[in-house]
Design a protein around this motif. Structure first.
Motif, PDB file in Angstrom:
ATOM      1  N   LYS A 140      -8.961 -11.119  -9.030  1.00  0.00           N
ATOM      2  CA  LYS A 140     -10.131 -11.616  -8.287  1.00  0.00           C
ATOM      3  C   LYS A 140      -9.667 -12.156  -6.935  1.00  0.00           C
ATOM      4  O   LYS A 140      -8.825 -13.052  -6.868  1.00  0.00           O
TER       5      LYS A 140
ATOM      6  N   GLY B   7     -13.722 -13.719  -1.022  1.00  0.00           N
ATOM      7  CA  GLY B   7     -14.039 -13.084   0.253  1.00  0.00           C
ATOM      8  C   GLY B   7     -13.298 -13.760   1.402  1.00  0.00           C
ATOM      9  O   GLY B   7     -12.814 -13.105   2.330  1.00  0.00           O
TER      10      GLY B   7
ATOM     11  N   GLY C  72     -17.675 -12.379  -1.667  1.00  0.00           N
ATOM     12  CA  GLY C  72     -18.377 -12.064  -0.421  1.00  0.00           C
ATOM     13  C   GLY C  72     -18.511 -13.278   0.478  1.00  0.00           C
ATOM     14  O   GLY C  72     -19.212 -13.242   1.489  1.00  0.00           O
ATOM     15  N   GLY C  73     -17.824 -14.361   0.108  1.00  0.00           N
ATOM     16  CA  GLY C  73     -17.990 -15.644   0.807  1.00  0.00           C
ATOM     17  C   GLY C  73     -17.589 -15.625   2.276  1.00  0.00           C
ATOM     18  O   GLY C  73     -17.959 -16.529   3.019  1.00  0.00           O
TER      19      GLY C  73
ATOM     20  N   ARG D 297     -22.968 -16.718   1.226  1.00  0.00           N
ATOM     21  CA  ARG D 297     -23.060 -17.236  -0.147  1.00  0.00           C
ATOM     22  C   ARG D 297     -24.516 -17.555  -0.429  1.00  0.00           C
ATOM     23  O   ARG D 297     -25.161 -18.294   0.330  1.00  0.00           O
ATOM     24  N   GLY D 298     -25.016 -17.041  -1.518  1.00  0.00           N
ATOM     25  CA  GLY D 298     -26.423 -17.207  -1.853  1.00  0.00           C
ATOM     26  C   GLY D 298     -26.834 -18.667  -1.943  1.00  0.00           C
ATOM     27  O   GLY D 298     -27.890 -19.058  -1.421  1.00  0.00           O
TER      28      GLY D 298
ATOM     29  N   ASP E  98     -28.993 -14.190  -3.044  1.00  0.00           N
ATOM     30  CA  ASP E  98     -27.898 -13.696  -3.887  1.00  0.00           C
ATOM     31  C   ASP E  98     -27.719 -12.184  -3.749  1.00  0.00           C
ATOM     32  O   ASP E  98     -26.590 -11.685  -3.774  1.00  0.00           O
TER      33      ASP E  98
ATOM     34  N   GLY F 148     -25.713 -11.647  -0.815  1.00  0.00           N
ATOM     35  CA  GLY F 148     -24.309 -11.944  -1.144  1.00  0.00           C
ATOM     36  C   GLY F 148     -23.636 -10.788  -1.872  1.00  0.00           C
ATOM     37  O   GLY F 148     -22.488 -10.426  -1.576  1.00  0.00           O
TER      38      GLY F 148
ATOM     39  N   THR G 127     -22.085  -8.859 -10.527  1.00  0.00           N
ATOM     40  CA  THR G 127     -22.638  -8.417 -11.811  1.00  0.00           C
ATOM     41  C   THR G 127     -23.874  -7.545 -11.604  1.00  0.00           C
ATOM     42  O   THR G 127     -24.394  -6.963 -12.554  1.00  0.00           O
TER      43      THR G 127
ATOM     44  N   SER H 179     -26.603  -8.979 -10.721  1.00  0.00           N
ATOM     45  CA  SER H 179     -27.697  -9.923 -10.977  1.00  0.00           C
ATOM     46  C   SER H 179     -27.508 -11.200 -10.167  1.00  0.00           C
ATOM     47  O   SER H 179     -26.377 -11.692 -10.045  1.00  0.00           O
TER      48      SER H 179
ATOM     49  N   PHE I 240     -25.340 -15.436 -10.348  1.00  0.00           N
ATOM     50  CA  PHE I 240     -23.966 -15.390 -10.855  1.00  0.00           C
ATOM     51  C   PHE I 240     -23.004 -15.409  -9.668  1.00  0.00           C
ATOM     52  O   PHE I 240     -23.416 -15.318  -8.523  1.00  0.00           O
TER      53      PHE I 240
ATOM     54  N   THR J 245     -18.876 -14.110  -8.216  1.00  0.00           N
ATOM     55  CA  THR J 245     -17.886 -13.046  -8.434  1.00  0.00           C
ATOM     56  C   THR J 245     -16.747 -13.529  -9.340  1.00  0.00           C
ATOM     57  O   THR J 245     -16.033 -12.702  -9.898  1.00  0.00           O
TER      58      THR J 245
HETATM   59  N1  UDP Z   1     -23.481 -12.943  -6.208  1.00  0.00           N
HETATM   60  C1  UDP Z   1     -24.529 -12.813  -7.113  1.00  0.00           C
HETATM   61  N2  UDP Z   1     -24.272 -12.299  -8.352  1.00  0.00           N
HETATM   62  C2  UDP Z   1     -23.040 -11.920  -8.754  1.00  0.00           C
HETATM   63  C3  UDP Z   1     -21.964 -12.091  -7.838  1.00  0.00           C
HETATM   64  C4  UDP Z   1     -22.213 -12.598  -6.578  1.00  0.00           C
HETATM   65  O1  UDP Z   1     -25.656 -13.146  -6.809  1.00  0.00           O
HETATM   66  O2  UDP Z   1     -22.880 -11.450  -9.882  1.00  0.00           O
HETATM   67  C5  UDP Z   1     -23.773 -13.400  -4.828  1.00  0.00           C
HETATM   68  C6  UDP Z   1     -23.886 -14.900  -4.694  1.00  0.00           C
HETATM   69  O3  UDP Z   1     -24.873 -15.183  -3.742  1.00  0.00           O
HETATM   70  C7  UDP Z   1     -22.521 -15.277  -4.128  1.00  0.00           C
HETATM   71  C8  UDP Z   1     -22.223 -14.099  -3.224  1.00  0.00           C
HETATM   72  O4  UDP Z   1     -22.724 -12.985  -3.947  1.00  0.00           O
HETATM   73  O5  UDP Z   1     -22.548 -16.494  -3.404  1.00  0.00           O
HETATM   74  C9  UDP Z   1     -20.769 -13.899  -2.892  1.00  0.00           C
HETATM   75  O6  UDP Z   1     -19.982 -14.056  -4.046  1.00  0.00           O
HETATM   76  P1  UDP Z   1     -19.018 -15.325  -4.271  1.00  0.00           P
HETATM   77  O7  UDP Z   1     -19.662 -16.562  -3.738  1.00  0.00           O
HETATM   78  O8  UDP Z   1     -18.625 -15.351  -5.701  1.00  0.00           O
HETATM   79  O9  UDP Z   1     -17.796 -14.903  -3.354  1.00  0.00           O
HETATM   80  P2  UDP Z   1     -16.387 -15.631  -3.092  1.00  0.00           P
HETATM   81  O10 UDP Z   1     -16.621 -17.120  -3.087  1.00  0.00           O
HETATM   82  O11 UDP Z   1     -15.476 -15.243  -4.216  1.00  0.00           O
HETATM   83  O12 UDP Z   1     -15.935 -15.071  -1.782  1.00  0.00           O
END
Ligand code: UDP
Length: 251
Positions: free
Chosen positions: A17, A20, A61-62, A66-67, A81, A84, A142, A144, A147, A149
């Motif tokens: 993992k 982003g 995707g951060g 971020r959603g 989301d 995101g 996912t 959905s 949630f 990543t």
């Molecule tokens: N996200 C979501 N469902 C998922 C995975 C990700 O809605 O199953 C959206 C959520 O808004 C999240 C964004 O995608 O804030 C980016 O993912 P994440 O924050 O986990 O990224 P990271 O912090 O690892 O860069």
């Protein structure tokens, strides 16, 4: 599985993992640094060189969006989301390009159908790719909202029968107190899932911890900053903190 006291690479199938943020050059306005993505890809290539590891990658995707943050500023959470999740697809495509540039065969499977740029996520197809030593990058989380990543990594690890999740992040493991505030803070070499959940450790979200705990999949939390760390982790060298079902060990 006893991890990681056993011989290096006691695992056959792993999920890596990457947040982003890891793809962004600190201080830069570019969301993705091609140079950083190249470095990550070269480390993955080195880790895969012995040819005995089956690897799936989940990218966050951060670095774009971020959603939860957008929702706190008034946007509908589910819509935010989805934005995101689409951000993770951009990161996944960038990583795929660099991995291929380094001679690593890989496939992007998206949980949201996007036929022109990625395969759609189909579990059995993903398993076949892994079995044939193609790296699978799991994009669009996912599929959905609500949630993360991190949870995607735990979910894909569970359904792919992975032996371990590697969480590459900006800290070099889990500490007994904040190392930025307490110079005597000690890093755990091993910490139990229950401890992580009950102490609400922010290094990974609780849903991800619970899913890995229920499916008995250890998580290795390590710092992706120092060059070579991804290779070391994926080769089974002791690095960072291992979250397992067993008791917590300091140092
Ligand atoms: N996200 C979501 N469902 C998922 C995975 C990700 O809605 O199953 C959206 C959520 O808004 C999240 C964004 O995608 O804030 C980016 O993912 P994440 O924050 O986990 O990224 P990271 O912090 O690892 O860069």
């Amino acid at each position: 599985m006893s991890f990681p006291e056993s011989s290096p690479r006691s695992f056959k199938r792993a999920i890596l993992k990457l947040s982003g943020e890891a793809l962004r050059e600190p201080g830069s306005t570019d969301n993705i640094s091609p140079e950083i993505v190249e470095r990550i890809a070269s480390e993955v290539r080195d880790a895969l060189a012995p040819g005995d590891l089956e690897l799936g990658i989940v990218v966050g995707g951060g670095n774009f969006w971020r959603g939860a943050s957008a929702s706190a500023r008034g946007m509908d959470r589910a819509t935010a989301d989805y934005v995101g999740m689409l951000a993770t697809v951009m990161n996944s495509l960038a990583l795929q390009g660099s991995l291929e540039h380094h001679g690593v065969t890989c496939v992007v499977q998206s949980a949201i159908e996007m036929k022109n740029v990625a395969e759609t996520f189909i579990r059995r197809k993903a398993e076949r790719h892994l079995g044939e030593r193609r790296v699978v990058i799991f994009a669009a989380g996912t599929g959905s909202p609500f949630f993360s990543t991190d949870t995607t990594a735990a979910l894909r690890a569970s359904e792919m029968g992975a032996d371990v999740v590697f969480k590459a992040t900006m800290v070099d493991g889990v500490y007994d107190s904040d190392p930025k505030k307490n110079p005597d803070a000690k890093r755990y070499s091993r910490i139990g899932f229950q401890d992580c959940i009950s102490r609400q450790l922010k290094v990974m979200d609780a849903t991800a911890f619970s899913l890995c705990m229920d499916n008995n999949i250890p998580i290795v939390i390590f710092d992706l900053g120092p060059a070579g760390n991804i290779t070391k982790a994926l080769r089974g060298e002791q690095i960072g903190t291992v979250v397992t079902g067993t008791e917590t060990v300091l140092g």
